[in-house]
Design a protein around this motif. Structure first.
Motif, PDB file in Angstrom:
ATOM      1  N   GLN A 107       0.844  -1.212   0.000  1.00 32.75           N
ATOM      2  CA  GLN A 107       0.000   0.000   0.000  1.00 32.75           C
ATOM      3  C   GLN A 107       0.879   1.262   0.000  1.00 32.75           C
ATOM      4  OE1 GLN A 107      -1.918   1.506   3.568  1.00 32.75           O
ATOM      5  NE2 GLN A 107      -3.910   0.988   2.675  1.00 32.75           N
ATOM      6  N   LEU A 108       1.912   1.251   0.856  1.00 27.74           N
ATOM      7  CA  LEU A 108       2.780   2.436   0.953  1.00 27.74           C
ATOM      8  C   LEU A 108       3.547   2.687  -0.343  1.00 27.74           C
ATOM      9  CD1 LEU A 108       4.322   2.045   4.532  1.00 27.74           C
ATOM     10  CD2 LEU A 108       2.602   3.705   3.788  1.00 27.74           C
ATOM     11  N   SER A 109       3.808   1.618  -1.092  1.00 23.66           N
ATOM     12  CA  SER A 109       4.610   1.791  -2.299  1.00 23.66           C
ATOM     13  C   SER A 109       3.891   2.661  -3.339  1.00 23.66           C
ATOM     14  CB  SER A 109       4.989   0.435  -2.901  1.00 23.66           C
ATOM     15  OG  SER A 109       3.845  -0.157  -3.470  1.00 23.66           O
ATOM     16  N   TRP A 110       2.635   2.974  -3.105  1.00 16.71           N
ATOM     17  CA  TRP A 110       1.907   3.892  -4.013  1.00 16.71           C
ATOM     18  C   TRP A 110       2.060   5.342  -3.580  1.00 16.71           C
ATOM     19  CZ3 TRP A 110      -1.049   2.774  -8.465  1.00 16.71           C
ATOM     20  CH2 TRP A 110      -0.995   1.430  -8.834  1.00 16.71           C
ATOM     21  N   ARG A 130       8.056   6.256  -1.802  1.00 17.21           N
ATOM     22  CA  ARG A 130       8.948   5.861  -2.907  1.00 17.21           C
ATOM     23  C   ARG A 130      10.289   6.575  -2.785  1.00 17.21           C
ATOM     24  NH1 ARG A 130       4.842   5.745  -8.125  1.00 17.21           N
ATOM     25  NH2 ARG A 130       3.636   3.971  -7.395  1.00 17.21           N
ATOM     26  N   GLN A 131      10.222   7.868  -2.399  1.00 19.79           N
ATOM     27  CA  GLN A 131      11.475   8.617  -2.232  1.00 19.79           C
ATOM     28  C   GLN A 131      12.314   8.023  -1.108  1.00 19.79           C
ATOM     29  OE1 GLN A 131      10.655  12.715  -1.504  1.00 19.79           O
ATOM     30  NE2 GLN A 131      10.408  13.154  -3.677  1.00 19.79           N
ATOM     31  N   ALA A 132      11.616   7.649  -0.029  1.00 17.49           N
ATOM     32  CA  ALA A 132      12.340   7.120   1.134  1.00 17.49           C
ATOM     33  C   ALA A 132      12.925   5.738   0.852  1.00 17.49           C
ATOM     34  CB  ALA A 132      11.405   7.049   2.341  1.00 17.49           C
ATOM     35  N   MET A 133      12.432   5.061  -0.197  1.00 15.19           N
ATOM     36  CA  MET A 133      12.882   3.690  -0.464  1.00 15.19           C
ATOM     37  C   MET A 133      14.396   3.620  -0.662  1.00 15.19           C
ATOM     38  SD  MET A 133      10.632   1.498  -0.027  1.00 15.19           S
ATOM     39  CE  MET A 133      11.269  -0.043  -0.668  1.00 15.19           C
ATOM     40  N   ASP A 147      -0.520   7.604  -5.562  1.00 13.86           N
ATOM     41  CA  ASP A 147      -1.526   8.375  -4.815  1.00 13.86           C
ATOM     42  C   ASP A 147      -1.219   9.863  -4.991  1.00 13.86           C
ATOM     43  OD1 ASP A 147      -2.368   5.924  -3.944  1.00 13.86           O
ATOM     44  OD2 ASP A 147      -1.452   6.100  -1.951  1.00 13.86           O
ATOM     45  N   LEU A 148      -2.268  10.678  -5.032  1.00 14.02           N
ATOM     46  CA  LEU A 148      -2.060  12.126  -5.120  1.00 14.02           C
ATOM     47  C   LEU A 148      -1.959  12.686  -3.710  1.00 14.02           C
ATOM     48  CD1 LEU A 148      -4.677  13.095  -7.862  1.00 14.02           C
ATOM     49  CD2 LEU A 148      -2.268  12.431  -8.131  1.00 14.02           C
ATOM     50  N   PRO A 149      -1.212  13.775  -3.532  1.00 12.39           N
ATOM     51  CA  PRO A 149      -1.198  14.397  -2.197  1.00 12.39           C
ATOM     52  C   PRO A 149      -2.569  14.982  -1.893  1.00 12.39           C
ATOM     53  CG  PRO A 149       0.039  15.717  -3.779  1.00 12.39           C
ATOM     54  CD  PRO A 149      -0.404  14.490  -4.516  1.00 12.39           C
ATOM     55  N   PRO A 150      -2.970  15.067  -0.592  1.00 11.35           N
ATOM     56  CA  PRO A 150      -4.259  15.677  -0.293  1.00 11.35           C
ATOM     57  C   PRO A 150      -4.286  17.115  -0.811  1.00 11.35           C
ATOM     58  CG  PRO A 150      -3.258  14.748   1.689  1.00 11.35           C
ATOM     59  CD  PRO A 150      -2.235  14.663   0.603  1.00 11.35           C
ATOM     60  N   PRO A 151      -5.443  17.597  -1.268  1.00 10.49           N
ATOM     61  CA  PRO A 151      -5.524  18.977  -1.743  1.00 10.49           C
ATOM     62  C   PRO A 151      -5.138  19.955  -0.633  1.00 10.49           C
ATOM     63  CG  PRO A 151      -7.642  17.844  -1.941  1.00 10.49           C
ATOM     64  CD  PRO A 151      -6.709  16.893  -1.289  1.00 10.49           C
ATOM     65  N   PRO A 152      -4.595  21.121  -0.988  1.00  6.26           N
ATOM     66  CA  PRO A 152      -4.022  22.024   0.027  1.00  6.26           C
ATOM     67  C   PRO A 152      -5.011  22.486   1.087  1.00  6.26           C
ATOM     68  CG  PRO A 152      -3.927  22.981  -2.185  1.00  6.26           C
ATOM     69  CD  PRO A 152      -4.424  21.599  -2.346  1.00  6.26           C
ATOM     70  N   GLN A 153      -6.286  22.591   0.732  1.00  6.25           N
ATOM     71  CA  GLN A 153      -7.226  23.191   1.705  1.00  6.25           C
ATOM     72  C   GLN A 153      -7.686  22.212   2.792  1.00  6.25           C
ATOM     73  OE1 GLN A 153      -7.847  22.425  -1.433  1.00  6.25           O
ATOM     74  NE2 GLN A 153      -9.933  21.692  -1.749  1.00  6.25           N
TER      75      GLN A 153
END
Ligand code: BGC
Length: 440
Positions: free
Chosen positions: A197-200, A205-208, A316-322
């Motif tokens: 799940q985290l691999s998405w 991915r950067q921390a891998m 996965d997309l980052p949560p929207p800023p608001q």
């Protein structure tokens, strides 16, 4: 980045391809309208995991990884919450806040610190914990494996090696014999689908690369070129072995405790398709489907939910800023629980126990809100026919939150980092009131 329009579309299609519209306060349902009376045996609990609370778990793979330079961990686990010594106090608190269940993990690396060397003292320790729960009239749920493994097991290739299923099954047999009958429920594995799940997640991915360096350094430290730590191993190699291990462990434990309610828990986010191109189906096939198939004969499935993921074209997309975020960077989204219990019930046909649900926040008032909204959703799921048999909150204590160490507070109870003094938060008493009413 998701613009307003796509966000609205996204909310409208919440759970696309996975569940019917995710519950949302936008739908206007209130907890009172959905008040749902629960059966007398419903589990109301709080959870911990051995490595995250015990302290001094020096023979585990995580301890090795925590002491590398550079390390993916903000700091080592150290004494954690000193629950190895303070477990009576922890169990007393579960009772005092009005819950009826304590979920905790047994640490394989304490029970079998070297291959084939069994610690009778560690086994006796966990048995005493179970006896104490029974004495207080609490039910117990035991997690046999909550991510960490003994360092000798990691050095032998960990879960990436099919030959390593045998030692795990032996450990389960040994523990099942020693623990006795003081617990009614158990999980073989905690969230074996988490690494997939985290691999998405782009951050993960950067921390891998850091993790890969860590695994190589850990291999040098333990003198093996095969070191494989549970959370950083390659899911494609691990999953078939853990599925085999689960089935064999269930068989072994059931031979000793045929009456036990036994299953595993899954990391379940409310997975939603981003507007436009989304890899939702591919993600579900990789992260969830093998496990939905694997649990079809289990007594129950443990659902562990913290929020939702919006799945883009290949990540996965980052949560929207608001949106409001929790201390771990996730969107504050308690409605995910309704969506995930419905999804797991439909996909597996098994009864559900929520074995983890919670929020990382320094503001306990937000935890109260989170609990109310998550439980309102659970009530709606049950009213729609989903067979849910318990709600266990993560976590009893503010504890060692893996790579984030002590910077994220999931606890119903805070722990002073100098003295280990426990302080019950208002959210704990709030959850206790639900337990006393036994309705949602
Ligand atoms: C794990 C816990 C962890 C919690 C919060 C779950 O994935 O089972 O060990 O602390 O989430 O991140």
């Amino acid at each position: 980045m998701i613009d307003r329009m796509s966000r609205r579309r996204l909310l409208q299609s919440a759970g696309a391809g996975v569940v019917t519209a995710a519950a949302s306060p936008l739908l206007g349902a209130t907890a009172a309208q959905n008040a749902h009376r629960l059966p007398p045996g419903f589990l109301w609990g709080a959870a911990t995991a051995g490595h995250q609370v015990e302290g001094g778990n020096v023979n585990s793979d995580s301890w090795v990884s925590e002491h590398l330079t550079p390390s993916a961990f903000a700091e080592p686990s150290g004494d954690a919450c000193d629950s190895w010594n303070r477990w009576r106090e922890d169990i007393d608190i579960v009772k005092r806040i009005g819950l009826n269940t304590y979920r905790f993990g047994i640490e394989w690396s304490r029970i079998e610190p070297e291959r084939g060397e069994w610690s009778l003292a560690a086994l006796a320790h966990y048995r005493q914990m179970l006896e104490y729960c029974a004495k207080l009239g609490l039910r117990a749920m035991v997690t046999y494996s909550h991510f960490t493994v003994p360092r000798w097991f990691a050095a032998a290739g960990g879960w990436e090696e099919a030959a390593n299923v045998d030692p795990f099954v032996r450990f389960c047999e040994k523990a099942a014999r020693a623990l006795g009958t003081g617990y009614s429920h158990a999980l073989t594995f905690n969230e074996p689908n988490l690494a997939a799940q985290l691999s998405w997640q782009p951050d993960f991915r950067q921390a891998m690369s850091l993790f890969a360096m860590g695994n190589a350094a850990a291999a040098r430290m333990v003198g093996s070129d095969r070191f494989s730590s549970t959370l950083t191993a390659n899911p494609a190699r691990v999953v078939p072995n853990q599925i085999a291990a689960h089935h064999r462990a269930v068989e072994a434990i059931k031979t000793i405790r045929p009456d036990l309610q036994l299953g595993l828990s899954l990391a379940m986010a409310d997975e939603q398709a981003a507007a436009g191109d989304s890899a939702l189906e591919r993600k579900i096939a990789a992260v969830y489907t093998p496990w939905f198939d694997a649990v079809k004969k289990d007594d129950f499935v443990g659902v562990q939910t913290y929020g939702r993921n919006i799945v883009g074209r290949d990540a996965d997309l980052p949560p929207p800023p608001q949106v409001e975020r929790t201390q771990t960077g996730m969107e504050f989204y308690p409605e995910a629980l309704e969506a995930t219990v419905k999804w797991v019930a439909r996909a597996t046909g098994r009864p559900i126990i929520v074995t983890e649900n919670g929020v990382a926040t320094a503001d306990d008032k937000r935890r109260v809100v989170y609990i109310d909204r998550a439980l309102a959703g659970l009530g709606r799921a049950m009213a729609s026919g989903v067979d849910v048999r318990g709600y266990i909150h993560w976590s009893l204590l503010d504890n060692f939150e893996w790579n984030r160490a002590y910077t994220a507070q999931f606890g119903l109870v805070s722990v002073d980092r100098q003295t280990f003094a426990r302080t019950v938060k208002p959210s704990a008493l709030h959850l206790g009131r639900y337990a006393a009413d036994n309705r949602l």
